[in-house]
Design a protein around this motif. Structure first.
Motif, PDB file in Angstrom:
ATOM      1  N   LEU A  23       0.828  -1.211   0.000  1.00 41.48           N
ATOM      2  CA  LEU A  23       0.000   0.000   0.000  1.00 41.48           C
ATOM      3  C   LEU A  23       0.859   1.257   0.000  1.00 41.48           C
ATOM      4  N   SER A  24       1.874   1.267   0.815  1.00 46.45           N
ATOM      5  CA  SER A  24       2.762   2.431   0.893  1.00 46.45           C
ATOM      6  C   SER A  24       3.431   2.688  -0.455  1.00 46.45           C
ATOM      7  N   ARG A  25       3.931   1.633  -1.075  1.00 44.68           N
ATOM      8  CA  ARG A  25       4.593   1.773  -2.377  1.00 44.68           C
ATOM      9  C   ARG A  25       3.589   2.245  -3.434  1.00 44.68           C
ATOM     10  N   GLY A  26       2.374   1.704  -3.403  1.00 36.97           N
ATOM     11  CA  GLY A  26       1.355   2.130  -4.355  1.00 36.97           C
ATOM     12  C   GLY A  26       1.027   3.610  -4.224  1.00 36.97           C
ATOM     13  N   HIS A  27       0.914   4.085  -2.994  1.00 40.70           N
ATOM     14  CA  HIS A  27       0.627   5.510  -2.786  1.00 40.70           C
ATOM     15  C   HIS A  27       1.791   6.390  -3.261  1.00 40.70           C
ATOM     16  N   ARG A  28       3.025   5.937  -3.051  1.00 39.93           N
ATOM     17  CA  ARG A  28       4.187   6.683  -3.562  1.00 39.93           C
ATOM     18  C   ARG A  28       4.172   6.735  -5.086  1.00 39.93           C
ATOM     19  N   GLN A  29       3.866   5.587  -5.709  1.00 39.00           N
ATOM     20  CA  GLN A  29       3.797   5.548  -7.173  1.00 39.00           C
ATOM     21  C   GLN A  29       2.731   6.513  -7.689  1.00 39.00           C
ATOM     22  N   LEU A  30       1.575   6.494  -7.056  1.00 46.34           N
ATOM     23  CA  LEU A  30       0.486   7.361  -7.492  1.00 46.34           C
ATOM     24  C   LEU A  30       0.893   8.829  -7.381  1.00 46.34           C
ATOM     25  N   HIS A  31       1.513   9.193  -6.277  1.00 46.31           N
ATOM     26  CA  HIS A  31       1.961  10.577  -6.090  1.00 46.31           C
ATOM     27  C   HIS A  31       2.963  10.966  -7.182  1.00 46.31           C
ATOM     28  N   THR A  32       3.910  10.100  -7.464  1.00 47.35           N
ATOM     29  CA  THR A  32       4.920  10.386  -8.486  1.00 47.35           C
ATOM     30  C   THR A  32       4.280  10.524  -9.861  1.00 47.35           C
ATOM     31  N   LEU A  33       3.356   9.612 -10.188  1.00 46.35           N
ATOM     32  CA  LEU A  33       2.680   9.687 -11.480  1.00 46.35           C
ATOM     33  C   LEU A  33       1.841  10.955 -11.611  1.00 46.35           C
ATOM     34  N   GLU A  34       1.227  11.383 -10.529  1.00 44.22           N
ATOM     35  CA  GLU A  34       0.455  12.630 -10.555  1.00 44.22           C
ATOM     36  C   GLU A  34       1.376  13.824 -10.845  1.00 44.22           C
ATOM     37  N   GLU A  35       2.544  13.833 -10.213  1.00 46.53           N
ATOM     38  CA  GLU A  35       3.511  14.918 -10.447  1.00 46.53           C
ATOM     39  C   GLU A  35       3.996  14.899 -11.895  1.00 46.53           C
ATOM     40  N   LEU A  36       4.358  13.712 -12.389  1.00 48.83           N
ATOM     41  CA  LEU A  36       4.829  13.603 -13.772  1.00 48.83           C
ATOM     42  C   LEU A  36       3.746  14.044 -14.749  1.00 48.83           C
ATOM     43  N   HIS A  37       2.506  13.671 -14.459  1.00 45.53           N
ATOM     44  CA  HIS A  37       1.397  14.040 -15.328  1.00 45.53           C
ATOM     45  C   HIS A  37       1.217  15.551 -15.362  1.00 45.53           C
ATOM     46  N   ARG A  38       1.261  16.187 -14.203  1.00 42.19           N
ATOM     47  CA  ARG A  38       1.120  17.652 -14.157  1.00 42.19           C
ATOM     48  C   ARG A  38       2.198  18.321 -15.008  1.00 42.19           C
ATOM     49  N   GLU A  39       3.441  17.873 -14.835  1.00 46.07           N
ATOM     50  CA  GLU A  39       4.556  18.456 -15.582  1.00 46.07           C
ATOM     51  C   GLU A  39       4.413  18.210 -17.081  1.00 46.07           C
ATOM     52  N   GLN A  40       4.057  16.967 -17.443  1.00 45.80           N
ATOM     53  CA  GLN A  40       3.950  16.622 -18.859  1.00 45.80           C
ATOM     54  C   GLN A  40       2.782  17.337 -19.519  1.00 45.80           C
ATOM     55  N   ALA A  41       1.652  17.439 -18.827  1.00 48.21           N
ATOM     56  CA  ALA A  41       0.498  18.144 -19.384  1.00 48.21           C
ATOM     57  C   ALA A  41       0.838  19.621 -19.586  1.00 48.21           C
ATOM     58  N   ALA A  42       1.508  20.229 -18.620  1.00 46.89           N
ATOM     59  CA  ALA A  42       1.874  21.639 -18.737  1.00 46.89           C
ATOM     60  C   ALA A  42       2.787  21.863 -19.929  1.00 46.89           C
ATOM     61  N   SER A  43       3.786  21.005 -20.105  1.00 40.86           N
ATOM     62  CA  SER A  43       4.717  21.210 -21.223  1.00 40.86           C
ATOM     63  C   SER A  43       4.083  20.827 -22.561  1.00 40.86           C
ATOM     64  N   THR A  44       3.173  19.874 -22.573  1.00 45.79           N
ATOM     65  CA  THR A  44       2.537  19.457 -23.826  1.00 45.79           C
ATOM     66  C   THR A  44       1.578  20.513 -24.351  1.00 45.79           C
ATOM     67  N   PHE A  45       0.801  21.105 -23.476  1.00 44.88           N
ATOM     68  CA  PHE A  45      -0.231  22.030 -23.916  1.00 44.88           C
ATOM     69  C   PHE A  45       0.212  23.492 -23.921  1.00 44.88           C
ATOM     70  N   ARG A  46       1.431  23.754 -23.460  1.00 46.69           N
ATOM     71  CA  ARG A  46       1.954  25.113 -23.472  1.00 46.69           C
ATOM     72  C   ARG A  46       2.349  25.456 -24.900  1.00 46.69           C
ATOM     73  N   THR A  47       1.951  26.614 -25.366  1.00 47.37           N
ATOM     74  CA  THR A  47       2.312  27.033 -26.713  1.00 47.37           C
ATOM     75  C   THR A  47       3.134  28.305 -26.640  1.00 47.37           C
ATOM     76  N   ALA A  48       3.911  28.510 -27.663  1.00 44.64           N
ATOM     77  CA  ALA A  48       4.698  29.743 -27.746  1.00 44.64           C
ATOM     78  C   ALA A  48       3.752  30.882 -28.096  1.00 44.64           C
ATOM     79  N   GLU A  49       4.096  32.063 -27.635  1.00 48.59           N
ATOM     80  CA  GLU A  49       3.279  33.233 -27.962  1.00 48.59           C
ATOM     81  C   GLU A  49       3.419  33.532 -29.444  1.00 48.59           C
ATOM     82  N   PRO A  50       2.321  33.902 -30.089  1.00 47.14           N
ATOM     83  CA  PRO A  50       2.422  34.285 -31.498  1.00 47.14           C
ATOM     84  C   PRO A  50       3.343  35.499 -31.636  1.00 47.14           C
ATOM     85  N   HIS A  51       4.006  35.603 -32.787  1.00 44.76           N
ATOM     86  CA  HIS A  51       4.922  36.741 -33.038  1.00 44.76           C
ATOM     87  C   HIS A  51       4.150  38.050 -32.905  1.00 44.76           C
ATOM     88  N   GLY A  52       4.789  39.027 -32.300  1.00 40.50           N
ATOM     89  CA  GLY A  52       4.204  40.341 -32.181  1.00 40.50           C
ATOM     90  C   GLY A  52       3.280  40.489 -30.987  1.00 40.50           C
TER      91      GLY A  52
END
Length: 190
Positions: A156-185
């Motif tokens: 159970l302890s290991r499962g909760h650690r895995q879930l926490h880590t996956l949640e963090e990775l997901h937040r980071e990956q979603a932020a970088s995936t959906f972030r777009t560069a500002e249009p020129h100008g």
């Protein structure tokens, strides 16, 4: 049946310590989780391989190793409970994971960053299900001496650690995936 009133009385439920484990239902339950664990193990390994050489790679490699170890723990627990693994369910879990790779991701030739986001979500769902299984077995360990509460607490302890880590990775990956560069100008406006 009571002679005075003609009503039936149900027998009182057996005390918790006298209740026996329903092996047939437990077999179905654990084999379903084994199918999920098989799919989850393959998915975690695939994701770790796909992210090799990225910032996510080392963490996903470690999680994939733990998920594989958790699957072995499940088969060990099934053995202790004298519950055979149903090969057709394990095969179904394996096939479902392979079919899951065929989903559209917006790219035809190379891997899309969206694939990693979705696969992290799938792993989170799998780990959440695994935690629920460990919790059910932990509760059963209170009355079934074949199950070691300490082992289940560790799982159970290991499962909760895995879930926490996956949640963090997901937040980071979603932020970088959906972030777009500002249009020129359209720089910072005051």
């Amino acid at each position: 049946m009571s002679h005075a009133t003609g009503t039936r009385h149900s027998p009182a439920p057996a005390p918790t310590s006298a209740r026996r484990t329903d092996t047939q239902l437990l077999s179905v339950y654990l084999n379903d989780h084994l199918a999920g664990a098989t799919a989850g193990t393959d998915r975690a390994r695939y994701l770790a391989r796909s992210c090799r050489g990225t910032d996510l790679g080392p963490t996903l490699e470690a999680i994939a190793g733990e998920i594989a170890k958790d699957r072995r723990s499940l088969t060990d627990l099934m053995h202790r409970l004298h519950i055979p693994a149903r090969r057709y369910k394990v095969g179904a879990g394996w096939a479902a994971e392979k079919l899951g790779r065929l989903k559209a991701n917006g790219r035809l030739v190379r891997r899309s960053p969206l694939s990693t986001v979705i696969e992290l979500e799938m792993l989170r769902v799998g780990v959440t299900g695994k935690i629920a299984c460990w919790e059910a077995l932990r509760q059963l360990a209170e009355t079934d001496e074949r199950l070691d509460p300490d082992v289940l607490d560790d799982l159970l302890s290991r499962g909760h650690r895995q879930l926490h880590t996956l949640e963090e990775l997901h937040r980071e990956q979603a932020a970088s995936t959906f972030r777009t560069a500002e249009p020129h100008g359209q720089g910072a406006l005051s």
